[in-house]
Design a protein around this motif. Structure first.
Motif, PDB file in Angstrom:
ATOM      1  N   TYR A 267       0.866  -1.183   0.000  1.00  0.00           N
ATOM      2  CA  TYR A 267       0.000   0.000   0.000  1.00  0.00           C
ATOM      3  C   TYR A 267       0.899   1.229   0.000  1.00  0.00           C
ATOM      4  N   ASP A 268       0.802   2.043  -1.062  1.00  0.00           N
ATOM      5  CA  ASP A 268       1.670   3.207  -1.235  1.00  0.00           C
ATOM      6  C   ASP A 268       0.839   4.486  -1.239  1.00  0.00           C
ATOM      7  N   SER A 269       1.281   5.455  -0.450  1.00  0.00           N
ATOM      8  CA  SER A 269       0.694   6.791  -0.474  1.00  0.00           C
ATOM      9  C   SER A 269       1.822   7.806  -0.381  1.00  0.00           C
ATOM     10  N   ARG A 301       0.715  -3.425  -6.158  1.00  0.00           N
ATOM     11  CA  ARG A 301       0.802  -2.185  -5.389  1.00  0.00           C
ATOM     12  C   ARG A 301      -0.499  -1.405  -5.518  1.00  0.00           C
ATOM     13  N   ILE A 302      -1.049  -1.020  -4.384  1.00  0.00           N
ATOM     14  CA  ILE A 302      -2.224  -0.160  -4.346  1.00  0.00           C
ATOM     15  C   ILE A 302      -1.713   1.259  -4.176  1.00  0.00           C
ATOM     16  N   ARG A 303      -1.796   2.054  -5.241  1.00  0.00           N
ATOM     17  CA  ARG A 303      -1.162   3.370  -5.288  1.00  0.00           C
ATOM     18  C   ARG A 303      -2.228   4.463  -5.140  1.00  0.00           C
ATOM     19  N   THR A 304      -2.019   5.343  -4.191  1.00  0.00           N
ATOM     20  CA  THR A 304      -2.947   6.443  -3.946  1.00  0.00           C
ATOM     21  C   THR A 304      -2.200   7.766  -4.109  1.00  0.00           C
ATOM     22  N   GLY A 305      -2.931   8.864  -4.016  1.00  0.00           N
ATOM     23  CA  GLY A 305      -2.312  10.179  -4.109  1.00  0.00           C
ATOM     24  C   GLY A 305      -1.722  10.470  -5.467  1.00  0.00           C
ATOM     25  N   ARG A 306      -2.333   9.953  -6.538  1.00  0.00           N
ATOM     26  CA  ARG A 306      -1.881  10.163  -7.917  1.00  0.00           C
ATOM     27  C   ARG A 306      -0.506   9.567  -8.196  1.00  0.00           C
ATOM     28  N   LEU A 307      -0.107   8.584  -7.410  1.00  0.00           N
ATOM     29  CA  LEU A 307       1.144   7.886  -7.692  1.00  0.00           C
ATOM     30  C   LEU A 307       0.972   7.024  -8.933  1.00  0.00           C
ATOM     31  N   PRO A 308       1.920   7.025  -9.858  1.00  0.00           N
ATOM     32  CA  PRO A 308       1.789   6.216 -11.076  1.00  0.00           C
ATOM     33  C   PRO A 308       2.000   4.741 -10.768  1.00  0.00           C
ATOM     34  N   ALA A 309       1.416   3.886 -11.587  1.00  0.00           N
ATOM     35  CA  ALA A 309       1.605   2.444 -11.443  1.00  0.00           C
ATOM     36  C   ALA A 309       3.035   2.071 -11.815  1.00  0.00           C
ATOM     37  N   LEU A 310       3.621   1.137 -11.072  1.00  0.00           N
ATOM     38  CA  LEU A 310       4.984   0.679 -11.332  1.00  0.00           C
ATOM     39  C   LEU A 310       5.024  -0.680 -12.006  1.00  0.00           C
ATOM     40  N   PRO A 312       2.598  -4.269 -13.767  1.00  0.00           N
ATOM     41  CA  PRO A 312       1.426  -4.568 -14.605  1.00  0.00           C
ATOM     42  C   PRO A 312       0.149  -4.784 -13.822  1.00  0.00           C
ATOM     43  N   TYR A 313       0.244  -5.075 -12.519  1.00  0.00           N
ATOM     44  CA  TYR A 313      -0.959  -5.370 -11.739  1.00  0.00           C
ATOM     45  C   TYR A 313      -1.244  -4.306 -10.680  1.00  0.00           C
ATOM     46  N   ASP A 314      -0.577  -3.170 -10.739  1.00  0.00           N
ATOM     47  CA  ASP A 314      -0.792  -2.125  -9.745  1.00  0.00           C
ATOM     48  C   ASP A 314      -2.160  -1.475  -9.930  1.00  0.00           C
ATOM     49  N   LEU A 315      -2.746  -1.035  -8.803  1.00  0.00           N
ATOM     50  CA  LEU A 315      -4.055  -0.393  -8.802  1.00  0.00           C
ATOM     51  C   LEU A 315      -3.895   1.061  -8.369  1.00  0.00           C
ATOM     52  N   GLN A 316      -4.438   1.968  -9.143  1.00  0.00           N
ATOM     53  CA  GLN A 316      -4.438   3.378  -8.804  1.00  0.00           C
ATOM     54  C   GLN A 316      -5.826   3.740  -8.279  1.00  0.00           C
TER      55      GLN A 316
END
Length: 346
Positions: A267-269, A301-310, A312-316
């Motif tokens: 979980y990334d913020s 990776r569950i990316r929040t705060g407008r973080l770009p996906a790193l 192929p399976y990351d969720l924004q």
């Protein structure tokens, strides 16, 4: 003739006519003075044969593992005869040796302070081509073979690494060792001390680590509880064994580990000040993902705060909600398949 350990063992069984050609502990005294080799040897990687069953002179290929986690193959004689100058803290490994020996220019004698090593190719100086002359005697003050004066090298366009061309001003960054403003060069991964608290488990295996930090995010705990309500996964492991060091450890600590699926969830913020998971920290996240995928795991990776996906399976997403959990479950099904994931559904 050097042969694999299983073929060597079968041949000894046939020649001696017994199921166990060498008893356990038969060569204990021969290996007792090599504690490092005893630590690097693993019977499970050598057909179940323990080290005290292997004669020191046997021409057999054995599998070893250094303290960092690199796996390599060598014979008993090769391991016992490693020169001391090639060992690093009495632990030898071919990959660690390469990383611990950076390329350096040779140090020249003090009586030739303005001379620089000539390149491997010929240098045309003052209208003639100079080549290293083997066996030529020289007088005091003469230039040694294979070395040209600094002025001649500059005229030929040859500038050694770290040298400042004529007329240029050395900057503060270039004047310091390693080109950094902080002083000495940062030690390489092989030269830094690697934590030895990681248990000796196969690469890619999940385990409980004493070095892993405690969960500090309430969102991670909420996400873990939402998955636990839907699936009967194991949530007790907090680390994954890697095959190379990552920040002075040979283990990684994802936020959530699903060992049944071999999927790690992060979980990334951007954090309170907007500095988390950006810049150099984003590059660290990419290194971590590559290290996990290198041992057979997939990362979501569950990316929040407008973080770009790193990956192929990351969720924004904007935040963790029921819809976010639904998207995560669908992603797990995309990675491992519907039948496999639904087999753990409650």
């Amino acid at each position: 003739m050097v042969e694999p350990v299983d073929a060597w063992w079968r041949r000894r069984q046939f020649s001696r006519g017994v199921p166990m050609p060498y008893a356990v502990g038969q060569f204990r005294d021969a290996w007792a003075s090599f504690p490092v080799l005893i630590r690097q040897y693993h019977p499970e990687w050598n057909a179940g044969i323990v080290l005290t069953q292997v004669p020191p002179a046997a021409e057999v290929l054995l599998t070893w593992e250094c303290d960092v986690g690199h796996v390599f193959v060598a014979t008993p004689a090769e391991q016992r005869n490693r020169p001391g100058r090639e060992r690093r803290r009495s632990v030898w490994c071919p990959e660690c040796t390469v990383m611990a020996k950076p390329q350096r220019w040779p140090v020249l004698p003090a009586e030739w302070p303005t001379q620089v090593p000539a390149p491997q190719r010929a240098v045309r100086v003052a209208g003639r081509q100079t080549l290293p002359a083997a066996g030529r005697s020289r007088t005091p003050g003469d230039v040694p073979d294979g070395v040209v004066p600094a002025a001649a090298a500059a005229r030929a366009g040859v500038v050694p690494p770290g040298a400042v061309p004529t007329g240029a001003v050395a900057s503060t960054r270039a004047a310091r060792p390693g080109g950094r403003r902080g002083g000495a060069r940062r030690p390489s991964a092989a030269a830094r001390e690697v934590c030895r608290k990681t248990p000796r488990v196969p690469s890619g295996q999940a385990f409980v680590s004493v070095c892993a930090p405690a969960t500090a995010s309430a969102v991670e705990a909420e996400l873990r509880q939402a998955l636990s309500d839907r699936f009967d996964f194991t949530f007790t492991q907090n680390a994954i064994r890697l095959d190379k060091p990552f920040h002075d450890h040979v283990e990684a600590w994802p936020d959530i580990i699903l060992p049944e699926l071999q999927v790690a969830i992060e979980y990334d913020s951007t954090g309170r000040h907007g500095l988390e998971h950006v810049g150099s920290r984003e590059e660290s996240d990419r290194r971590k993902d590559r290290a996990l995928r290198g041992v057979g795991w997939e990362v979501v990776r569950i990316r929040t705060g407008r973080l770009p996906a790193l990956g192929p399976y990351d969720l924004q997403v904007s935040g963790v909600s029921g819809r976010t959990v639904d998207r995560l479950v669908d992603t797990l099904r995309d990675i491992r398949g519907d039948l496999f994931v639904d087999a753990y559904a409650r």
